[in-house]
Scaffold this motif. Sequence first.
Motif, mmCIF file in Angstrom:
data_model
loop_
_atom_site.group_PDB
_atom_site.id
_atom_site.type_symbol
_atom_site.label_atom_id
_atom_site.label_comp_id
_atom_site.label_asym_id
_atom_site.label_seq_id
_atom_site.Cartn_x
_atom_site.Cartn_y
_atom_site.Cartn_z
ATOM 1 N N ASP A 1 14.864 5.029 1.001
ATOM 2 C CA ASP A 1 13.827 3.811 0.306
ATOM 3 C C ASP A 1 12.435 4.068 1.237
ATOM 4 O OD1 ASP A 1 14.562 2.987 -2.183
ATOM 5 O OD2 ASP A 1 16.261 2.503 -0.995
ATOM 6 N N TRP A 2 12.465 4.255 2.531
ATOM 7 C CA TRP A 2 11.416 4.090 3.091
ATOM 8 C C TRP A 2 11.600 4.622 4.834
ATOM 9 C CZ3 TRP A 2 12.140 1.469 7.621
ATOM 10 C CH2 TRP A 2 13.123 0.481 7.602
ATOM 11 N N GLY B 1 -2.149 15.070 8.739
ATOM 12 C CA GLY B 1 -2.595 15.413 7.331
ATOM 13 C C GLY B 1 -1.594 15.776 6.352
ATOM 14 N N GLU B 2 -0.344 16.113 7.035
ATOM 15 C CA GLU B 2 0.817 16.443 6.427
ATOM 16 C C GLU B 2 1.384 15.155 5.371
ATOM 17 O OE1 GLU B 2 3.855 19.494 7.825
ATOM 18 O OE2 GLU B 2 4.635 17.433 8.209
ATOM 19 N N GLY B 3 1.321 15.101 4.182
ATOM 20 C CA GLY B 3 1.808 14.042 3.406
ATOM 21 C C GLY B 3 2.954 14.518 3.099
ATOM 22 N N GLY B 4 3.402 14.037 1.725
ATOM 23 C CA GLY B 4 4.734 14.019 1.103
ATOM 24 C C GLY B 4 5.358 12.991 0.616
ATOM 25 N N GLY B 5 4.745 11.757 1.089
ATOM 26 C CA GLY B 5 4.952 10.550 -0.055
ATOM 27 C C GLY B 5 6.295 10.057 0.171
ATOM 28 N N ASN B 6 6.640 9.301 -0.850
ATOM 29 C CA ASN B 6 8.084 8.698 -0.793
ATOM 30 C C ASN B 6 8.331 7.621 0.437
ATOM 31 O OD1 ASN B 6 8.903 9.911 -3.304
ATOM 32 N ND2 ASN B 6 9.251 11.631 -2.185
ATOM 33 N N ARG B 7 7.003 6.900 0.452
ATOM 34 C CA ARG B 7 7.218 5.721 1.539
ATOM 35 C C ARG B 7 7.342 5.972 2.960
ATOM 36 N NH1 ARG B 7 10.064 1.091 -2.597
ATOM 37 N NH2 ARG B 7 8.949 1.952 -4.352
ATOM 38 N N ASP C 1 0.684 -1.154 0.018
ATOM 39 C CA ASP C 1 -0.062 -0.048 -0.019
ATOM 40 C C ASP C 1 0.872 1.131 -0.025
ATOM 41 O OD1 ASP C 1 -2.385 -1.668 0.095
ATOM 42 O OD2 ASP C 1 -2.612 -1.375 2.440
ATOM 43 N N VAL C 2 1.875 1.379 0.708
ATOM 44 C CA VAL C 2 2.666 2.287 0.912
ATOM 45 C C VAL C 2 3.681 2.777 -0.182
ATOM 46 C CG1 VAL C 2 4.581 3.575 2.388
ATOM 47 C CG2 VAL C 2 2.610 2.330 3.411
ATOM 48 N N SER C 3 4.090 1.406 -0.834
ATOM 49 C CA SER C 3 5.279 1.735 -1.731
ATOM 50 C C SER C 3 4.709 1.852 -3.317
ATOM 51 C CB SER C 3 6.038 0.292 -1.735
ATOM 52 O OG SER C 3 6.546 0.389 -0.364
ATOM 53 N N ILE C 4 3.464 1.392 -3.588
ATOM 54 C CA ILE C 4 3.135 1.621 -4.969
ATOM 55 C C ILE C 4 3.030 3.100 -5.412
ATOM 56 C CG2 ILE C 4 1.305 1.341 -6.798
ATOM 57 C CD1 ILE C 4 1.474 -1.418 -6.173
ATOM 58 N N PHE C 5 3.330 3.435 -6.343
ATOM 59 C CA PHE C 5 3.231 4.943 -6.927
ATOM 60 C C PHE C 5 4.267 5.812 -5.845
ATOM 61 C CE2 PHE C 5 -1.310 3.583 -7.417
ATOM 62 C CZ PHE C 5 -0.962 3.436 -9.017
ATOM 63 N N ASN C 6 5.067 5.040 -5.255
ATOM 64 C CA ASN C 6 6.024 5.818 -4.157
ATOM 65 C C ASN C 6 5.043 6.522 -3.171
ATOM 66 O OD1 ASN C 6 8.326 4.642 -5.030
ATOM 67 N ND2 ASN C 6 8.932 6.224 -6.298
ATOM 68 N N GLN C 7 3.835 6.011 -3.089
ATOM 69 C CA GLN C 7 3.011 7.021 -2.088
ATOM 70 C C GLN C 7 2.393 8.318 -2.763
ATOM 71 O OE1 GLN C 7 4.686 7.909 1.609
ATOM 72 N NE2 GLN C 7 2.846 7.064 2.929
ATOM 73 N N HIS C 8 2.847 8.404 -3.735
ATOM 74 C CA HIS C 8 2.478 9.886 -4.332
ATOM 75 C C HIS C 8 1.007 9.749 -4.586
ATOM 76 C CE1 HIS C 8 6.591 11.212 -5.732
ATOM 77 N NE2 HIS C 8 6.529 10.538 -4.819
#
Lengths: 359, 473
Positions: free
Chosen positions: B362-363, B373-379, B281-288
């Motif tokens: 990487d994670w 609520g602060e996102g940012g992605g990249n696992r 869940d976290v890694s696909i699309f690098n969480q974007h």
Amino acid sequence: MTWKYADPRTEQVFCRIAETIDTRSRWDSELESMLIELAQENSPSVARYWARTEVGRGIPDRAFRQGALYWFEDQVPARTFKTSGTTGAQSRGEAHYSPRGLELLRQTIVGHARQHVTPGLESPVILRLVPDERAVPDMIMAYGMGVIASELGDPENSAVVVGPTGVDFDLLAERLDRAVAADQPVVLIGGSFVFVNVCDYLEGIGRSWRLPAGSRMIDAGGFKGRSRELDVDTLRAAVGRVFGIEASGCVNLFGMTELASQLYDGSDVALGPLAERPKGGSAFVEPRVRDSQTMGYIQDGSGLLEVADLCILDRPYVVLTGDLAIASPHGVAIIGRAERGQTRGCSLSLDSLTRKEVA
Amino acid sequence: MTERNSISWMPSWVDTSGFRSFDIGDSLSCLQPTSDDWPVLARGLRRASSQLKELSIREIIAAIDRVAARWCDRSWETRQRARDLAARATGFSLEAIERSFDVELRNYRADSLWRTLHRELGDPRVLDGFRANEHLDGFGHAIGPDITATIFTGNVPGLPALSIVRALLVKSAVVAKVASGEPSFAAQFARSLYEEEPRLGDAVVVTYWARSDQASLQGVLGIAEALIAYGGEDACAAIRAVLPDGIRYIEHGHKFSAGLITRDYLLQHGIDKVADQIAIDVSIFNQHACIAPQAYLVVGDPELTRELGRSLARALDAYADACPVGDLALADAASLQLRRADAAWQAATDEACDLWTSARLDWSIALASEISGEGGGNRYLRLVSVPTLDAGIDALRPFGRYLQNVGLGVPREDHERAALELARIGACRISAPGRMAEPSMMWKHDGHSCVADLVRWCDIEMHALSSPSPSDT
């Protein structure tokens, strides 16, 4: 064992900082070691943070929002400054100063200002484009500029030209006219964006001056993230047109509530994307850049800004400021905030939105 | 028609001689119509839409299916080229792009498209003409716009295909504005449509203009009957401010997704297995992507959450071995380092908090006291321990307006109640942990009927000829 404020070792560090400000010209790594020891002993949190990361790693700016980072239980803070906190009172960062810490704050402000704000000038007219510190007692920029004006400015003609409703253009014009008539150099000091607005307004109504030789503009902050991003040279050109101040008389300073010392432009190389000039260091404050991949220090290239400020007695001396910076042989250009939450399309950056809702 | 190294795509009938041409980086170019060109383009696009309306939905779906089949083949040269360009633009690893394409592009196979139309329109053939409807006691016909404009973001490689396909399904021509963050996929996709069925490719314009270029935006809005826009809060607000009256507008703005699992679920499925699911869940699309969880709430003993954190560290490491995050640009890497520094500080000040990170970028997993609520992605995932299922739901409640996808792992007896509550507070998709990153085409994306919302209906009723005969139904 915790160092008390009354502990002779605290007095010793205080004296060492004062001596460094006054006399030293090279980075005082011995003092840095003393501040590391003080932090580790007085703050288990800092000790644990450094154990997780590395000793001397900058404390993130956010840490200052989460309760007092103040070392001395046996001494009530003499003064507390707060970050501007655009996202609600709870998230405003705080910096507490003991009486000794406050004295060091004054010393580093004045020491740096002699070097960068008023070199070669004797009691210039200092006009502050920030509110009077009495109106905003927890704003460190108002305090610092007040110290500079009172210690180094002409007491009779210097003034705050920002009132409760904004810039007092009548007062500004009157003081500038008077300085021109008396051929007395002027130092204009304020936030970068205030200068843009002031220049826009004055150009709009066709007012300009040719301030006496030696006059300066000291702007604090920058433009990144503002609705209008101006490069440094565009601001300097406007200041030249409106006030007759040469580009060489324009200096940008970087300061933050969490730090005591300021960083000033150290050379005139246009390094950043908005032509930001590199900041220089001194024996007691140093901008450092950490590689954003490895967090190791880099001497060349872009990364995260960390500032080590050896004038801080009361709380962490080293801060990971949350800014992006470029390291170069000329110094460190600060090029804007690094966002924790990137805005990227439908994925989120809800920081401000949700904070409003949760509050 | 445009060059292969172009991020723009122009139909074969377009005279591009007056268009602005510019380069992006060292190898990509773009053709951009000027504001005077849009009315001329509109005439051609309306003709192209008329040609689409001559095709049956069966023919359209068959053509898109053939295109999708090619895109689902990792060895197809066009896909590899698109993958390489997307990797260069986004910094994603090649494998991260491959997995993004895998997840995205299989949605455009025929079965998925038919199901989508059945779900959204009832009878897909209403797109071809009047079809009997027993509930109406008459006939209905669904007519798509002549021109649908789409404004993309660059966060999810392959995502532009979704809106292009939705518009083509309703036989609408498309003007697509790509994002600077990932500008190349849409044109490659349009070219592949053209190669399979020229009438599809000839109904698609792909171009780029800067966000500050209001003239281009207004030019396109002036000719479009529908607009599908992806974007952040500011970008969407700026678009809403200039929407012409009467335009159909489908917005995919900011969203927040999270997981919610209970102790019983963890024990039933095994912590390591659930950690593997969360890692996906976290890694696909690098969480974007908006569907990626920013946090997982864990109902139960805080020590269990910590144990899950340790297992998740192993799982994310294993995932990254096979599929690294890629090369993060300065701003992304800096963002991640600041979030890690914040979490390290939290862990230093609060024993209930912790932080696990990969050696590189990487994670990262933060055991945190609350979701943010602060996102940012990249696992980067927050794990938050909550005492009860209700407390977990309550923790998501403040995000209601933005809540989108919830990975729900609860025992069967709690599932319906939890799902109902989550739906009521704002969630629009609930899936199992490990399946958050696989929204189907049939899903009502952001709670909307994204195909049905594009069409206008004409019904025949209260008419002597409107009673369907048995053979019509």
